[in-house]
Structure formats: structure tokens, C-alpha cells
Write an enzyme that holds these catalytic residues in place. Structure first.
Site, short mmCIF file in Angstrom:
data_model
loop_
_atom_site.label_atom_id
_atom_site.label_comp_id
_atom_site.label_asym_id
_atom_site.label_seq_id
_atom_site.Cartn_x
_atom_site.Cartn_y
_atom_site.Cartn_z
N CYS A 114 22.08 -4.42 -15.53
CA CYS A 114 23.53 -3.79 -14.89
C CYS A 114 23.32 -4.49 -13.41
CB CYS A 114 22.92 -2.80 -15.61
SG CYS A 114 24.50 -1.85 -15.19
N HIS A 157 28.36 -4.02 -24.04
CA HIS A 157 28.44 -2.86 -22.85
C HIS A 157 29.32 -2.81 -21.59
CE1 HIS A 157 24.47 -3.46 -19.42
NE2 HIS A 157 26.32 -3.22 -18.67
N GLU A 158 30.29 -2.87 -21.83
CA GLU A 158 31.21 -2.90 -20.62
C GLU A 158 31.69 -1.56 -21.27
OE1 GLU A 158 30.69 -3.31 -17.93
OE2 GLU A 158 29.19 -5.45 -18.20
N HIS A 161 30.11 1.49 -20.48
CA HIS A 161 30.26 1.91 -19.32
C HIS A 161 32.65 3.07 -19.20
CE1 HIS A 161 27.23 0.55 -16.95
NE2 HIS A 161 27.41 -1.18 -17.18
#
Length: 188
Positions: A114, A157-158, A161
């Protein structure tokens, strides 16, 4: 131009917030941020530009990583090679939502990294092998897209966030390198 100095690191409170929906119609500020995020990814993958500006290579970045708590992300996954059946995947996703996903899980063989984490974090990060994501683009147009494999992992993954989740939150703390039953290791 966004550089690594603009990317906040783990421990920063913004990375643990649930980001706010982006209002439509999109403001010029939001459009500019989205374009800058995508350009950062392209720059980070260009060896010359990356070296010149000390950029770490990335394939995805979310607005919270530049300290803007909005539901906006950019992805730029280059094609692996000419023979690959995985074409380049490049997109800006505004207010993305995963509306369905496979039961089958997948993971990257070497774990995930990351831009907001400056250390190696060994461990298997289970993700859905296939997802269907709804989002709006820079023109305010709605999309519903099915993703699989690496682009699906990057988008998950994003989106994490946007929900204040870091990739290492998904690693089994008891046995970080253990493969969950039935998981498909990408590329194996």
C-alpha cells in the site's frame, strides 16, 4: 502533480474514517482530484518520471490516501504482456459499491502492499475472486461492471480505504501466511 509527499501514511486518522459520498453533479475540484489521482498512478508506473519524483509504483489510490475523505478512487492496472488475457484496466470510480461478489476467494501470492504503508506486512489477504461494482464516472454516468482477478483485488483494496480498512486488517493475526480453505492464489 501528486507526489509521495501528498500521500498520508498509516497512523493518520483520515485513513480510519468512513469517507463521505461525493455529491453530484461533480464539482470541478472533485474532477481535478480524480484526474490527478489517475495521473499519479500513471506517473508512478513510468520508470523515468517515478525516479525523477521519487514515486513508489502503485496500481490504485483512494482519495483518503491524499487526506480527502471522499468516496473516490483511481485504478491503473497495466496489461501484464501482449499474450495476456488480462487487458489494461484504468478507471476512476466515484461512490463505488460492490453489489455482488463470488463466494470463491483469491489472493496475491506475496500479499499486498500500500502506498500509505512504508513497511513490509507479510500475510495472505483474502479477497473475492469476482465482484460486480457500481459507480459513477467523471461525466456523472452510472456504470455496473464485473471485475475478476487482479483488477478485482485492486478495486477491493481501494474500496477498503473508503471504509477506513487497511489491507493488513484482513490478514489472519494467528497465522498470517496460512491459505484459507479453497482460496485461489492468483497466478498459480
Amino acid at each position: 502533480m501528486i507526489t509521495m509527499e501528498d500521500v498520508i501514511r498509516e497512523g493518520h486518522p483520515t485513513l480510519r474514517l468512513t469517507a463521505e459520498e461525493v455529491e453530484t453533479p461533480l464539482s470541478e475540484e472533485v474532477i481535478q482530484l480524480a484526474e490527478d489521482l489517475l495521473q499519479f498512478l500513471k506517473n508512478s508506473q513510468d520508470p523515468e518520471i517515478a525516479e525523477q519524483h521519487a514515486l513508489r509504483a502503485g496500481v490504485g489510490i483512494a482519495a483518503p490516501q491524499v487526506n480527502v475523505s471522499k468516496r473516490l478512487l483511481a485504478v491503473h492496472v497495466p496489461s501484464t504482456d501482449e499474450e495476456s488475457d488480462e487487458p489494461e484496466y484504468s478507471a476512476i470510480l466515484i461512490n463505488p459499491k460492490i453489489v455482488s461478489h463470488s463466494v470463491q476467494q483469491t489472493c496475491l501470492p506475496d500479499g499486498e502492499g500500500c502506498l500509505s504503508v512504508d513497511r513490509e506486512v507479510p500475510g495472505i489477504v483474502p479477497r473475492h475472486k469476482r465482484i460486480t461494482v457500481e459507480y459513477i464516472d467523471l461525466n456523472g454516468k452510472k456504470h455496473k461492471e464485473r471485475l475478476r482477478g487482479y483488477p478485482a483485488i485492486v478495486v477491493q483494496h481501494e474500496i477498503d480505504h473508503l471504509n477506513g480498512v487497511m489491507f493488513y486488517d484482513r490478514i489472519d493475526p494467528e497465522n498470517p501466511l496460512a491459505l484459507p480453505d479453497g482460496i485461489d492464489v492468483l497466478g498459480s
